[in-house]
Design a protein around this motif. Structure first.
Motif, mmCIF file in Angstrom:
data_model
loop_
_atom_site.group_PDB
_atom_site.id
_atom_site.type_symbol
_atom_site.label_atom_id
_atom_site.label_comp_id
_atom_site.label_asym_id
_atom_site.label_seq_id
_atom_site.Cartn_x
_atom_site.Cartn_y
_atom_site.Cartn_z
ATOM 1 N N SER A 2 3.998 -31.392 29.460
ATOM 2 C CA SER A 2 4.900 -30.622 28.606
ATOM 3 C C SER A 2 5.274 -29.279 29.218
ATOM 4 O O SER A 2 6.071 -28.538 28.645
ATOM 5 C CB SER A 2 4.252 -30.398 27.229
ATOM 6 O OG SER A 2 3.119 -29.546 27.335
ATOM 7 N N LEU A 3 4.696 -28.958 30.380
ATOM 8 C CA LEU A 3 4.987 -27.672 31.022
ATOM 9 C C LEU A 3 6.487 -27.452 31.276
ATOM 10 O O LEU A 3 7.009 -26.380 30.967
ATOM 11 C CB LEU A 3 4.206 -27.540 32.330
ATOM 12 C CG LEU A 3 2.717 -27.197 32.199
ATOM 13 C CD1 LEU A 3 2.049 -27.210 33.569
ATOM 14 C CD2 LEU A 3 2.531 -25.839 31.541
ATOM 15 N N ILE A 45 8.318 -24.381 29.529
ATOM 16 C CA ILE A 45 8.921 -23.318 30.339
ATOM 17 C C ILE A 45 10.403 -23.182 30.011
ATOM 18 O O ILE A 45 10.930 -22.068 29.873
ATOM 19 C CB ILE A 45 8.711 -23.608 31.837
ATOM 20 C CG1 ILE A 45 7.219 -23.462 32.184
ATOM 21 C CG2 ILE A 45 9.552 -22.682 32.697
ATOM 22 C CD1 ILE A 45 6.869 -23.931 33.581
ATOM 23 N N GLY A 46 11.067 -24.318 29.860
ATOM 24 C CA GLY A 46 12.486 -24.284 29.500
ATOM 25 C C GLY A 46 12.726 -23.611 28.165
ATOM 26 O O GLY A 46 13.666 -22.824 28.000
ATOM 27 N N PHE A 47 11.852 -23.898 27.195
ATOM 28 C CA PHE A 47 11.985 -23.249 25.892
ATOM 29 C C PHE A 47 11.740 -21.750 26.012
ATOM 30 O O PHE A 47 12.443 -20.937 25.393
ATOM 31 C CB PHE A 47 11.016 -23.844 24.880
ATOM 32 C CG PHE A 47 10.994 -23.087 23.580
ATOM 33 C CD1 PHE A 47 12.005 -23.252 22.649
ATOM 34 C CD2 PHE A 47 9.974 -22.194 23.299
ATOM 35 C CE1 PHE A 47 12.007 -22.538 21.459
ATOM 36 C CE2 PHE A 47 9.956 -21.477 22.113
ATOM 37 C CZ PHE A 47 10.981 -21.646 21.189
ATOM 38 N N GLY A 48 10.729 -21.361 26.796
ATOM 39 C CA GLY A 48 10.443 -19.943 26.962
ATOM 40 C C GLY A 48 11.612 -19.190 27.560
ATOM 41 O O GLY A 48 11.935 -18.071 27.129
ATOM 42 N N VAL A 49 12.265 -19.789 28.553
ATOM 43 C CA VAL A 49 13.442 -19.172 29.166
ATOM 44 C C VAL A 49 14.555 -19.028 28.131
ATOM 45 O O VAL A 49 15.188 -17.971 28.009
ATOM 46 C CB VAL A 49 13.923 -20.005 30.368
ATOM 47 C CG1 VAL A 49 15.259 -19.487 30.877
ATOM 48 C CG2 VAL A 49 12.888 -19.982 31.477
ATOM 49 N N SER A 89 1.848 -23.617 23.995
ATOM 50 C CA SER A 89 2.059 -22.185 23.768
ATOM 51 C C SER A 89 2.025 -21.410 25.081
ATOM 52 O O SER A 89 2.851 -20.515 25.309
ATOM 53 C CB SER A 89 0.983 -21.643 22.819
ATOM 54 O OG SER A 89 0.982 -22.341 21.594
ATOM 55 N N GLY A 90 1.070 -21.764 25.954
ATOM 56 C CA GLY A 90 0.980 -21.086 27.235
ATOM 57 C C GLY A 90 2.192 -21.318 28.118
ATOM 58 O O GLY A 90 2.652 -20.400 28.815
ATOM 59 N N SER A 91 2.723 -22.539 28.093
ATOM 60 C CA SER A 91 3.882 -22.837 28.934
ATOM 61 C C SER A 91 5.130 -22.114 28.448
ATOM 62 O O SER A 91 5.956 -21.671 29.257
ATOM 63 C CB SER A 91 4.126 -24.350 28.980
ATOM 64 O OG SER A 91 4.489 -24.858 27.701
ATOM 65 N N THR A 92 5.276 -21.974 27.132
ATOM 66 C CA THR A 92 6.439 -21.237 26.627
ATOM 67 C C THR A 92 6.329 -19.754 26.960
ATOM 68 O O THR A 92 7.327 -19.100 27.275
ATOM 69 C CB THR A 92 6.601 -21.411 25.102
ATOM 70 O OG1 THR A 92 5.448 -20.910 24.424
ATOM 71 C CG2 THR A 92 6.790 -22.877 24.743
ATOM 72 N N ALA A 149 2.889 -39.487 34.716
ATOM 73 C CA ALA A 149 3.689 -39.983 35.832
ATOM 74 C C ALA A 149 5.116 -40.265 35.400
ATOM 75 O O ALA A 149 6.075 -39.921 36.107
ATOM 76 C CB ALA A 149 3.050 -41.254 36.398
ATOM 77 N N GLY A 150 5.277 -40.869 34.230
ATOM 78 C CA GLY A 150 6.610 -41.181 33.747
ATOM 79 C C GLY A 150 7.441 -39.940 33.485
ATOM 80 O O GLY A 150 8.619 -39.867 33.864
ATOM 81 N N LEU A 151 6.839 -38.933 32.847
ATOM 82 C CA LEU A 151 7.595 -37.731 32.493
ATOM 83 C C LEU A 151 7.984 -36.920 33.723
ATOM 84 O O LEU A 151 9.143 -36.540 33.895
ATOM 85 C CB LEU A 151 6.789 -36.869 31.528
ATOM 86 C CG LEU A 151 7.507 -35.620 30.997
ATOM 87 C CD1 LEU A 151 8.809 -36.000 30.304
ATOM 88 C CD2 LEU A 151 6.619 -34.850 30.051
ATOM 89 N N PHE A 152 7.022 -36.668 34.603
ATOM 90 C CA PHE A 152 7.342 -35.898 35.804
ATOM 91 C C PHE A 152 8.327 -36.654 36.693
ATOM 92 O O PHE A 152 9.214 -36.053 37.299
ATOM 93 C CB PHE A 152 6.065 -35.576 36.581
ATOM 94 C CG PHE A 152 5.370 -34.330 36.094
ATOM 95 C CD1 PHE A 152 5.828 -33.081 36.462
ATOM 96 C CD2 PHE A 152 4.278 -34.417 35.247
ATOM 97 C CE1 PHE A 152 5.192 -31.937 36.019
ATOM 98 C CE2 PHE A 152 3.643 -33.283 34.790
ATOM 99 C CZ PHE A 152 4.097 -32.032 35.176
ATOM 100 N N GLY A 153 8.157 -37.966 36.781
ATOM 101 C CA GLY A 153 9.084 -38.759 37.580
ATOM 102 C C GLY A 153 10.489 -38.719 37.019
ATOM 103 O O GLY A 153 11.471 -38.610 37.771
#
Length: 285
Positions: free
Chosen positions: A20-21, A25-29, A141-144, A267-271
């Protein structure tokens, strides 16, 4: 439910949680660009913990806040949680009232997908479910927060997130989790109906859990819920895939193939996200 099972659930969700990183991160931006502070962004993420609805809220964020539009939009964005909560309830028929809100809180896509599969095999454990959700909350929360802090640096360019494929993460989550749940021919018909109908008449996840206490375990209801979770996810993915096409289609195909062959959510999500970034680098829209 034991402390040991809570720890086991937390540990096993660290790797899927890291998937979910990109979304976080996209949401935080995006939150930084809307003028939210780092504290406000982190607080929203920890209390709401629903990336899709948070993104929807940001899309219509303005001053003064359109409270009614926000409420309706977030409600609709979370419709799939009604079915997720309803599918979970038969496995926790005697859950005490004071434990129900924590269960609703940790019912997020990755954690739910991993645990509902175990419950269907008769191996479900509430401690693992709660532990996994606890880790998901902190990672999300940390990634956002990281995205918000990075908004002034490498991700300050509003188009950077799109070039990296971060705008596809939400759709990728639906595609990958639906792929995990797909069981072959028996799912084709109900999923097709779900895509056509888009399941627009659903409610909130807490409502689904409570509704199942009232409806009981009628054979028709159980049969419906057996197919509904994956149908909700695939119906949520089909509209943006149809509208965007191009790189999104490539990402969906890669995510599906990796999930079915390599196995697992990460693997599916990152790919899928990586495939979208490469497709856009190659010139696809």
């Amino acid at each position: 439910m034991t402390w040991r099972s809570f720890q086991a659930g937390a540990l096993r969700m660290i790797l899927p949680g890291l998937a979910s990183l990109p979304f976080g991160i996209g949401f935080g931006v995006a939150a930084a660009q809307k003028g939210l502070s780092a504290f406000e962004t982190t607080l929203m993420s920890f209390t709401v913990m629903a990336g899709t609805s948070q993104m929807v809220a940001l899309d219509i964020w303005a001053q003064p806040l359109p409270l009614m539009a926000l409420a309706v939009s977030v409600f609709v964005a979370n419709l799939r949680y009604f079915v997720m909560g309803a599918a979970l309830q038969p496995h926790l028929p005697h859950l005490p009232w004071w434990l129900q809100p924590p269960v609703w809180y940790v019912t997020v896509d990755q954690n739910w997908a991993v645990n509902i599969a175990e419950y269907r095999r008769g191996q479900g454990d509430l401690g693992k479910f709660l532990g996994g959700g606890f880790v998901m909350a902190w990672i999300w929360s940390g990634s956002t927060l990281a995205g918000h802090l990075a908004a002034g640096g490498i991700l300050s360019d509003p188009t950077m997130a799109r070039r990296l494929g971060l705008d596809f993460v939400g759709v990728a989550v639906f595609v990958v989790v639906a792929t995990i749940l797909f069981r072959g021919k028996r799912d084709i018909a109900p999923w097709a109906v779900a895509i056509a109908a888009a399941l627009a008449a659903m409610a909130a996840k807490g409502g689904g859990f409570i509704a199942m206490r009232w409806l009981g375990r009628h054979r028709f209801v159980n049969a419906l819920l057996d197919h509904a979770p994956g149908a909700v996810l695939v119906s949520a993915a089909v509209v943006p895939l149809t509208q965007s096409g191009g790189a999104f289609i490539v990402g969906a195909v890669v995510g599906t193939v990796l999930t079915r062959t390599v196995g697992g959510f990460t693997a599916g999500l990152f790919g899928a996200v990586g495939a979208v970034a490469l497709a856009r680098w190659a010139g696809l829209a």
